[in-house]
Design an enzyme around this catalytic site. Structure first.
Site, PDB file in Angstrom:
ATOM      1  N   GLU A  62       1.265   5.928   7.261  1.00 46.90           N
ATOM      2  CA  GLU A  62       2.661   6.186   6.900  1.00 46.90           C
ATOM      3  C   GLU A  62       3.219   7.377   7.660  1.00 46.90           C
ATOM      4  OE1 GLU A  62       4.159   3.864   5.241  1.00 46.90           O
ATOM      5  OE2 GLU A  62       2.218   2.900   5.065  1.00 46.90           O
ATOM      6  N   GLY A  72       0.816  -1.200   0.000  1.00 41.73           N
ATOM      7  CA  GLY A  72       0.000   0.000   0.000  1.00 41.73           C
ATOM      8  C   GLY A  72       0.850   1.249   0.000  1.00 41.73           C
TER       9      GLY A  72
END
Length: 852
Positions: A301, A266
């Site tokens: 992230e 991802g």
């Protein structure tokens, strides 16, 4: 691949021998399409007179110079490691080599855009692939400072961890970018992204008053579809939330987010230069669930800049310290500061469902896993490391309190910034902040495997008053630990009046600690028995749940009537667990989903229910009922699509699901009419990506062929179009079509990683599973060679994607067992992938027997 392995013992020995200081890396990306010159100079201290090695996966090593002495590359290098004999107390090593551009999404990946033939590069180094770009001591506890010098075409942009400098001319059509040294970091979060990427710029002010430049990047041919404003807004909200919660300013000088082609995961948390898969650039309408998933990924992230980059695990057995925390914190940030009020409902549907599946596999492992080498960690990016860990953290927060939990994290970051840690380092700070002894909790939750199950035991008198209420906790065979949980019990009844009349609403709630096999809940004695009892209300605990008979009867008739999405999701998940476990007939689950899904408001919940519906129809319904049940389900999905609000998310999801399941002539006629425009639904645009889904449905149903695929590709000769065409081509339902795909992927190994994934998806898209029967023997004959000869990403994609899971039969299990017997314990990571695939067939056989 086996030659690329590194054991934990080797890493420990190397850290005991040497400590790296800094790297100076020079790369030239202009020489060839296959290789690039890579020169690395590294300074490190070592035990005088000792020997060690540096990692360097190379095409050719030209020169190795250690402390001014030339070493013979033919003697010291094997293409994976370079031996370093006779080390001094202080050392300078220079390695001049040619490295390989990759097309597997590992190392430095090279991609050519079919739209304009421009070249795009990006790095992907986790777990062990910075060594594919430069010589490096490839282990997370060897943190260092990195300086990159990159020569590239002068019309490119070059991005790394440090801010991009002004390029210096380096000859005709070339420039060199001399980056400033990075802050201290592990090699796996260093990065290089290069090519004619286009960008949008912004900035924010960090909590310590610094101006942090922001960038969003994509290929030129995709940039028109990039919603940079949304990405920046989520980023700002994430910065605000994390800096406040962690008490630590964002640690790096800038924050770039780059959407790159043919990405395997991802996203990747490169320090200050995060890469995302390109599917998050939406060129066609996508579901709200996909938009939410992008938001969660962006926040995930960003959380890694603290968890993973600023503070990094010492070795990969504490990988969960990165991933579980990022998963938990991203959902928390989405719910509390990014506008996603139902984020925990989505978490329950998506992440916890993933965790429960993974935790019931034969390969399940503790959250704190035993990682003996790199192959172990590569297969451990799973539902335990991410989703179970995050679920357990949510429970810990509920137990100790969020403010105390965050206080522990603030102390952790303050103490360990720029260094490496182990689990004990974190638990010390959480214990100090919470005032609780967490050793027993750690032992039972982080160091044991398996999922517990809750079930209520209720006794009532003749008037319906509860005389006894207990929560029964059980454990799976082989994993008998009963754990302490923080959980809630909710009572649900039908509202008699008002705006919620007729809806199932919560009328009572008790929160408590559950421990042991039986936990009495005395607070509920004397209350009237409700229409439905939900143990693990609010989804605080990590546990499967079962309903008592009266509550189950209510759920079957009234699942759609819950006022709130989270209890509806939890009840639906319980029904799914029971069907997966072979406790209830799969057709009952199919009926439950089709009767309620039209009333579901959460996009992620709809997405998950449709995935589970597909699994039930293809794998869990008894063979003698499969065709009839699947045809009826497709008809219902089309009715749901027609009844859905014009232009709604539900309409789009139901149309896509109908196309996936359409198999009769009448159903395929409808698909074709949608594609050709002779059938339409108000508000539904048949855009580029939806056209491909409809066409693939027709191909799988033998209503379209290669010529139709070629014509559609002529309309959409982009990277997305080429991948969609690869899937459609592999779905052609003929022996010749399947043979062509098998030859391309397994025998010849053609195409980049993304093309192979697309083809594997299409290969299994069959209505006649006899087309796959010839490949059972071929599969088991090929996969040891695939594992030995290909990179991990390529090998694992083939091994999991082409396993004959559609052939639900004892013969498939027997063939698997014969292969495993021959494999023995020689290749543990390969064995794990095959064992996990086998479990799917065993589970399907059990479910089919329950549905017979």
């Amino acid at each position: 691949m086996p030659g690329l392995n590194l054991t934990r013992a080797e890493a420990i020995e190397r850290t005991a021998t040497l400590t790296v200081k800094d790297y100076d890396v020079t790369l030239d990306l202009t020489r060839s399409a296959e290789t690039f010159p890579s020169t690395t100079t590294v300074r490190f201290s070592a035990k005088e007179g000792s020997s060690s090695f540096i990692d360097a996966v190379t095409d050719k090593v030209h020169r190795v110079t250690l402390n001014g002495v030339e070493l013979d590359p033919k003697v010291v290098s094997d293409g994976v490691r370079i031996q370093l004999p006779g080390l001094a107390a202080e050392n300078v090593l220079t390695v001049e080599a040619d490295a390989l551009f990759m097309n597997t999404g590992e190392g430095l990946h090279r991609f050519v855009d079919p739209v304009d033939n421009e070249v795009y590069l990006y790095s992907q180094f986790e777990v062990p692939d910075s060594r594919r770009m430069f010589a490096v001591f490839e282990q997370p506890d060897q943190k260092a400072v990195f300086t990159f010098h990159v020569t590239a075409p002068d019309h490119w942009d070059v991005i790394s961890n440090s801010p991009t400098p002004e390029p210096v001319p380096a000859g005709e059509g070339k420039s060199t970018w001399h980056f400033e040294p990075t802050l201290t970091m592990s090699s796996y979060v260093t990065a290089l992204i290069a090519g004619p990427y286009q960008s949008v710029r912004s900035e924010l002010t960090s909590s310590d008053g610094r101006t942090i430049p922001l960038g969003v990047f994509a290929r030129k041919s995709l940039m028109e579809f990039m919603d940079a404003d949304n990405v920046f807004e989520l980023t700002r909200r994430g910065f605000e939330f994390y800096e406040e919660q962690f008490g630590t300013p964002y640690p790096f000088p800038k924050y770039d987010q780059l959407f790159v082609p043919e990405f395997n995961a991802g996203a990747m948390e490169n320090a200050g230069a995060v890469t995302f898969l390109e599917s998050y650039v939406f060129r066609s309408k996508v579901t709200d669930a996909t938009v939410e998933r992008r938001a969660i990924t962006i926040l995930h992230e960003l959380a890694h800049m603290w968890f993973g980059d600023l503070v990094t695990m010492r070795w990969w057995n504490d990988l969960w310290l990165n991933e579980s925390f990022a998963e938990f914190m991203s959902t928390l940030a989405a719910a509390e500061n990014a506008g996603y009020a139902d984020a925990w409902t989505s978490f329950s549907s998506m992440e916890k469902g993933w965790a429960y599946r993974q935790d019931q596999l034969p390969s399940t492992h503790p959250i704190k896993a035993e990682i003996t080498d790199l192959e172990d960690v590569l297969v451990n990016f799973d539902g335990i490391t991410y989703a179970k860990g995050a679920s357990v953290l949510r429970q810990l927060v509920a137990w100790v309190g969020q403010e105390k939990f965050m206080a522990g994290l603030r102390a952790y970051f303050a103490k360990h910034a720029w260094s490496n840690t182990e689990l004990a380092d974190l638990m010390v700070e959480l214990e100090a902040a919470s005032g609780r002894d967490l050793s027993a909790w750690t032992g039972k939750w982080l160091e044991t495997a398996g999922v517990n199950t809750f079930k209520p035991a209720i006794e009532v008198d003749d008037d319906g008053a509860i005389t006894s209420f207990s929560i029964l906790q059980s454990a799976a065979p082989g994993h008998p630990v009963l754990r302490p949980h923080r959980a809630a019990v909710g009572f649900y009844n039908f509202a008699a009046s008002g705006a919620d009349a007729g809806r199932l609403v919560r009328t009572h709630r008790v929160e408590l600690d559950v421990d042991g096999a039986v936990t009495p809940v005395s607070e509920l004695v004397g209350l009237a028995r409700p229409a439905l009892v939900l143990v693990n209300d609010d989804d605080l605990a990590y546990a499967k749940i079962r309903l008592d008979p009266e509550s189950l009867a209510t759920a079957k008739e009234h699942l759609k009537d819950f006022k709130d999405s989270l209890p509806r999701t939890l009840v639906a998940a319980s029904a799914w667990d029971a069907a997966r476990d072979g406790e209830t007939p799969a057709r009952e689950y199919v009926e439950l989903v089709l009767a309620s899904i039209g009333h579901e408001s959460g996009s992620t919940a709809v997405t998950v229910l449709l995935r589970q519906l597909a699994t039930a129809l293809h794998f869990y319904v008894a063979p003698e009922h499969q065709h009839e049940t699947a045809v009826a389900a497709a008809d219902t999905l089309w009715t749901l699509a027609r009844d859905a609000a014009a232009g709604s998310d539900a309409q789009l999801q139901f149309v896509k699901a109908f196309a996936l399941h359409a198999q009769t002539d009448v159903q395929l006629d409808t698909v074709q009419e949608l594609l050709e425009g002779t059938e339409s639904l108000a508000g539904l645009e048949i855009d580029t990506d939806l056209r491909w889904e409809l066409l693939t449905s027709l191909v799988a149903g033998a209503r379209a062929a290669q010529g139709n695929i070629d014509a559609e590709l002529a309309r959409d000769n982009t990277q997305n179009g080429q991948l969609a065409a690869a899937t459609a081509r592999a779905a052609i339902p003929t022996p010749e079509g399947k043979a062509g795909t098998w030859e391309s992927v397994v025998v010849r190994g053609e195409g980049a990683n993304a093309v192979q994934r697309a083809a594997i998806t299409g290969f299994g898209r069959v209505w006649d599973t006899s087309l796959l029967q010839p490949y059972v023997e071929k599969y088991f004959a090929a996969i040891r060679g695939v594992w030995a000869e290909k990179s991990y990403e390529t090998a694992s994609t083939i091994i999991t994607g082409l396993y004959p899971s559609q052939l639900v039969a004892q013969s498939t299990v027997d063939a698997t067992d014969a292969f495993l017997a021959g494999l023995g314990s020689e290749v543990p990571a390969l064995r794990r992938l095959v064992v996990e695939s086998r479990d799917g067939v065993v589970r399907a056989l059990k479910a089919q027997a329950a549905d017979a």
